[in-house]
Design an enzyme around this catalytic site. Structure first.
Site, PDB file in Angstrom:
ATOM      1  N   LYS A  57       7.956  -4.793  -3.127  1.00 56.81           N
ATOM      2  CA  LYS A  57       6.946  -5.761  -2.833  1.00 56.81           C
ATOM      3  C   LYS A  57       6.499  -5.497  -4.045  1.00 56.81           C
ATOM      4  O   LYS A  57       6.317  -5.004  -5.673  1.00 56.81           O
ATOM      5  CB  LYS A  57       5.783  -4.275  -2.471  1.00 56.81           C
ATOM      6  CG  LYS A  57       4.673  -4.794  -2.484  1.00 56.81           C
ATOM      7  CD  LYS A  57       3.809  -3.591  -1.330  1.00 56.81           C
ATOM      8  CE  LYS A  57       2.205  -4.264  -1.455  1.00 56.81           C
ATOM      9  NZ  LYS A  57       1.794  -2.507  -0.681  1.00 56.81           N
ATOM     10  N   ARG A 101      -7.226  -5.282  -0.651  1.00 55.79           N
ATOM     11  CA  ARG A 101      -7.677  -4.102  -1.172  1.00 55.79           C
ATOM     12  C   ARG A 101      -9.349  -4.959  -0.445  1.00 55.79           C
ATOM     13  O   ARG A 101     -10.340  -3.284  -0.780  1.00 55.79           O
ATOM     14  CB  ARG A 101      -8.145  -4.487  -3.054  1.00 55.79           C
ATOM     15  CG  ARG A 101      -7.041  -3.411  -3.558  1.00 55.79           C
ATOM     16  CD  ARG A 101      -6.461  -3.220  -4.614  1.00 55.79           C
ATOM     17  NE  ARG A 101      -4.922  -3.320  -5.663  1.00 55.79           N
ATOM     18  CZ  ARG A 101      -4.485  -3.189  -6.828  1.00 55.79           C
ATOM     19  NH1 ARG A 101      -5.883  -3.333  -7.508  1.00 55.79           N
ATOM     20  NH2 ARG A 101      -3.267  -2.857  -6.722  1.00 55.79           N
ATOM     21  N   TYR A 160       1.381 -10.438   7.260  1.00 57.60           N
ATOM     22  CA  TYR A 160       0.209 -11.142   7.971  1.00 57.60           C
ATOM     23  C   TYR A 160       0.725 -12.065   9.169  1.00 57.60           C
ATOM     24  O   TYR A 160      -0.173 -12.924   9.889  1.00 57.60           O
ATOM     25  CB  TYR A 160      -0.832 -11.394   7.421  1.00 57.60           C
ATOM     26  CG  TYR A 160      -0.852 -10.383   5.932  1.00 57.60           C
ATOM     27  CD1 TYR A 160      -1.361  -8.729   6.605  1.00 57.60           C
ATOM     28  CD2 TYR A 160      -0.629 -10.263   5.237  1.00 57.60           C
ATOM     29  CE1 TYR A 160      -1.727  -7.168   5.941  1.00 57.60           C
ATOM     30  CE2 TYR A 160      -0.747  -8.722   4.128  1.00 57.60           C
ATOM     31  CZ  TYR A 160      -1.048  -7.641   4.854  1.00 57.60           C
ATOM     32  OH  TYR A 160      -1.156  -6.881   4.102  1.00 57.60           O
ATOM     33  N   GLU A 171      14.279   2.260 -10.324  1.00 63.11           N
ATOM     34  CA  GLU A 171      13.366   3.232  -9.043  1.00 63.11           C
ATOM     35  C   GLU A 171      13.974   2.804  -7.205  1.00 63.11           C
ATOM     36  O   GLU A 171      14.236   3.977  -6.966  1.00 63.11           O
ATOM     37  CB  GLU A 171      12.107   2.183  -8.939  1.00 63.11           C
ATOM     38  CG  GLU A 171      11.452   2.618  -9.483  1.00 63.11           C
ATOM     39  CD  GLU A 171      10.143   3.736  -9.761  1.00 63.11           C
ATOM     40  OE1 GLU A 171      11.024   4.424  -8.923  1.00 63.11           O
ATOM     41  OE2 GLU A 171       9.303   4.102 -10.325  1.00 63.11           O
ATOM     42  N   ARG A 217      -3.893   0.865 -11.719  1.00 64.28           N
ATOM     43  CA  ARG A 217      -2.731   0.660 -11.931  1.00 64.28           C
ATOM     44  C   ARG A 217      -1.423   1.005 -11.726  1.00 64.28           C
ATOM     45  O   ARG A 217      -0.522   1.538 -11.514  1.00 64.28           O
ATOM     46  CB  ARG A 217      -1.669   0.398  -9.669  1.00 64.28           C
ATOM     47  CG  ARG A 217      -3.631   0.322  -8.475  1.00 64.28           C
ATOM     48  CD  ARG A 217      -2.720   1.365  -7.321  1.00 64.28           C
ATOM     49  NE  ARG A 217      -4.111   0.620  -6.294  1.00 64.28           N
ATOM     50  CZ  ARG A 217      -5.186   0.972  -5.933  1.00 64.28           C
ATOM     51  NH1 ARG A 217      -5.367   2.277  -6.548  1.00 64.28           N
ATOM     52  NH2 ARG A 217      -5.942   0.654  -4.817  1.00 64.28           N
ATOM     53  N   CYS A 224      -0.431   6.983   1.492  1.00 59.22           N
ATOM     54  CA  CYS A 224      -1.009   6.701   0.467  1.00 59.22           C
ATOM     55  C   CYS A 224      -2.520   7.443   1.001  1.00 59.22           C
ATOM     56  O   CYS A 224      -3.096   7.942   1.566  1.00 59.22           O
ATOM     57  CB  CYS A 224      -1.080   5.238  -0.287  1.00 59.22           C
ATOM     58  SG  CYS A 224      -1.217   5.226  -2.149  1.00 59.22           S
ATOM     59  N   SER A 242      -1.369  -8.935   0.487  1.00 56.41           N
ATOM     60  CA  SER A 242      -2.105 -10.257   0.698  1.00 56.41           C
ATOM     61  C   SER A 242      -2.346 -12.100   0.621  1.00 56.41           C
ATOM     62  O   SER A 242      -2.515 -12.453   0.898  1.00 56.41           O
ATOM     63  CB  SER A 242      -3.282  -9.126   1.149  1.00 56.41           C
ATOM     64  OG  SER A 242      -2.974  -9.052  -0.232  1.00 56.41           O
ATOM     65  N   CYS A 262      -5.354   5.551  -1.451  1.00 55.24           N
ATOM     66  CA  CYS A 262      -6.464   4.808  -2.017  1.00 55.24           C
ATOM     67  C   CYS A 262      -7.640   4.301  -0.958  1.00 55.24           C
ATOM     68  O   CYS A 262      -8.640   3.774  -1.613  1.00 55.24           O
ATOM     69  CB  CYS A 262      -5.294   3.595  -2.482  1.00 55.24           C
ATOM     70  SG  CYS A 262      -4.248   2.799  -2.053  1.00 55.24           S
ATOM     71  N   LYS A 319       7.221  -1.064  -5.927  1.00 51.18           N
ATOM     72  CA  LYS A 319       5.906  -1.997  -6.439  1.00 51.18           C
ATOM     73  C   LYS A 319       5.525  -1.921  -7.647  1.00 51.18           C
ATOM     74  O   LYS A 319       5.712  -1.781  -8.149  1.00 51.18           O
ATOM     75  CB  LYS A 319       5.342  -1.044  -5.130  1.00 51.18           C
ATOM     76  CG  LYS A 319       3.938  -0.913  -5.103  1.00 51.18           C
ATOM     77  CD  LYS A 319       3.250  -0.560  -4.444  1.00 51.18           C
ATOM     78  CE  LYS A 319       1.862  -0.505  -3.763  1.00 51.18           C
ATOM     79  NZ  LYS A 319       1.026   0.009  -3.194  1.00 51.18           N
ATOM     80  N   CYS A 337      -4.708   6.152  -5.817  1.00 49.22           N
ATOM     81  CA  CYS A 337      -3.781   6.329  -5.126  1.00 49.22           C
ATOM     82  C   CYS A 337      -3.037   8.048  -4.919  1.00 49.22           C
ATOM     83  O   CYS A 337      -2.376   8.304  -4.318  1.00 49.22           O
ATOM     84  CB  CYS A 337      -2.229   5.854  -4.818  1.00 49.22           C
ATOM     85  SG  CYS A 337      -2.424   4.248  -4.703  1.00 49.22           S
TER      86      CYS A 337
HETATM   87  C1  PBG Z   1      -1.811   1.448  -0.316  1.00 45.19           C
HETATM   88  C2  PBG Z   1      -0.780  -0.133  -0.561  1.00 45.19           C
HETATM   89  C3  PBG Z   1      -1.394  -1.506  -0.972  1.00 45.19           C
HETATM   90  C4  PBG Z   1      -0.199  -2.298  -0.202  1.00 45.19           C
HETATM   91  C5  PBG Z   1       0.177  -1.547   0.668  1.00 45.19           C
HETATM   92  N1  PBG Z   1      -0.120  -0.287   0.624  1.00 45.19           N
HETATM   93  C6  PBG Z   1      -2.205  -2.258  -2.560  1.00 45.19           C
HETATM   94  C7  PBG Z   1      -2.735  -1.354  -3.568  1.00 45.19           C
HETATM   95  O1  PBG Z   1      -1.340  -0.531  -3.658  1.00 45.19           O
HETATM   96  O2  PBG Z   1      -3.364  -1.475  -4.298  1.00 45.19           O
HETATM   97  C8  PBG Z   1      -1.149  -3.832  -0.651  1.00 45.19           C
HETATM   98  C9  PBG Z   1      -0.174  -4.770   0.764  1.00 45.19           C
HETATM   99  C10 PBG Z   1      -1.119  -6.409   0.605  1.00 45.19           C
HETATM  100  O3  PBG Z   1      -1.442  -6.601  -0.692  1.00 45.19           O
HETATM  101  O4  PBG Z   1      -0.790  -7.250   1.013  1.00 45.19           O
HETATM  102  N2  PBG Z   1      -1.069   2.039  -1.985  1.00 45.19           N
HETATM  103 ZN    ZN Z   2      -2.177   3.735  -2.844  1.00 49.34          ZN
END
Ligand code: PBG
Ligand code: ZN
Length: 327
Positions: A250, A207, A315, A235, A219, A122, A276, A124, A197, A132
């Site tokens: 996700k 982030r 994690y 999707e 986003r 990606c 996270s 970002c 996602k 992104c």
């Molecule tokens: C990047 C990405 C993100 C996560 C994984 N890849 C963040 C986002 O889309 O803002 C999130 C992972 C997490 O929150 O643990 N595109």
């Molecule tokens: Zn991204």
């Protein structure tokens, strides 16, 4: 008062630990897990992420030890996120052959050749604006971003990555990456697509960890609306048609229904990302003594498996592996 005639008594099969073990429908294995690593080009010592106790950004020099620790626990894969020292408008360090993720891939593969090294694919983390992809006005330009994703995926493949994992929710990202990898001779490099996602509040702590908060807006014009279920199937099927090898859903916890539906609608291995914010909530409650961390985490992971996950990005993976290995 008389009792009903109970010929069927489910409790018979819950009577002893042995019988419970024999009729257990789902199980957790260390082999189910993928551990995320944040590699920061601009540091020389690990820095703990405040909102994610137990998780750190690490310098390149720590990648070897980190991957060896993961391997020693029996976890088969890591997913790498890079924080570059230089950001720009388009995220060009994402396809720099000496970029931080490319260096981390080489270090990880050198340390543990058998480890499955996955690279989040990606922009970002690489763009100044934190979106992104390439901007056109305030919008992310889908097709211009696809071209950069192709370059990024090839660069990761050249560095020796085992799987590329596009996460930006660009339309056609799996097809674009597949054709680019194939043209470059990487026909055997699989794609794990973040197919489903959602635009989620649960990404907040990530982030901080990856320094990828958008400087304006959000986003929602590329990630999915949390209200949508049918769209998740759409999707997922698109990614199947585009040649993705694995799918991802996700976040995980608030989307258990989606995990099950995507599982039933597709034949590909499916990963779920225990993100996270989900981790941070458990850690905060555990630190306060409000929940039994081990019990709650294992129950949650089992729930992902029961819902249909084949793989879990988490994690908690190191802790889970220790607990599973101890028992
Ligand atoms: C990047 C990405 C993100 C996560 C994984 N890849 C963040 C986002 O889309 O803002 C999130 C992972 C997490 O929150 O643990 N595109
Ligand atoms: Zn991204």
């Amino acid at each position: 008062m008389s009792l009903p005639d109970l010929t069927i008594r489910p409790r018979r099969l819950r009577k002893t630990a042995t019988i419970r073990r024999m009729v257990r429908e789902t199980s957790l294995s260390v082999a189910d897990f993928i551990y995320p690593l944040f590699v920061d080009e601009g540091i020389t010592e690990a820095i703990e992420v405040k909102s994610m106790p137990g998780v750190s950004r690490i310098p390149l020099t720590d990648v070897e030890a980190a991957v060896k620790e993961v391997e020693a626990l029996g976890i088969p894969g890591v997913i790498l996120f890079g924080i570059p020292s230089q950001k720009d408008d388009i995220g060009a360090s994402g396809w720099d052959d000496d970029g931080i993720v490319q260096q981390a891939i080489r270090a990880a593969k050198a340390a543990c050749p058998d480890m499955c090294v996955i690279a989040d694919t990606c922009f970002c983390e690489y763009t100044e604006h934190g979106h992104c992809g390439v901007l056109c006005g305030e919008e992310v330009d889908n097709d211009a971003t696809l071209e950069n994703l192709q370059k990024e995926a090839i660069s990761y493949a050249k560095a020796g990555v085992d799987i590329v994992a596009p996460s930006g929710m660009m339309d056609g990202m799996s097809a674009a990456i597949r054709s680019a990898l194939d043209d470059a001779g990487f026909t055997e490099t699989p794609i794990m697509s973040y197919a489903v996602k959602y635009a989620s509040g649960y990404f907040g702590p990530f982030r901080d960890a990856a320094d990828s908060t958008p400087t304006f807006g959000d986003r929602a014009s590329y990630q999915m609306d949390p209200a949508n279920r049918r769209e998740a199937i759409k999707e997922a099927l698109l990614d199947v048609n585009e040649g993705a090898d694995m799918l991802m859903v996700k976040p995980a916890l608030a989307y258990m229904d989606i995990i099950r539906e995507v599982k039933d609608a597709t034949q590909l291995p499916m990963a779920v990302y225990n993100v996270s914010g989900e981790y941070a909530m458990v850690k905060a409650a555990a630190a306060n003594g409000w929940i039994d961390e081990k019990r709650v985490v294992l129950e949650t992971m089992l729930g992902f498996k029961r819902a249909g996950a084949d793989l879990i990005l988490s994690y908690h993976a190191l802790d889970v592996a220790r607990w599973l290995n101890d028992d």
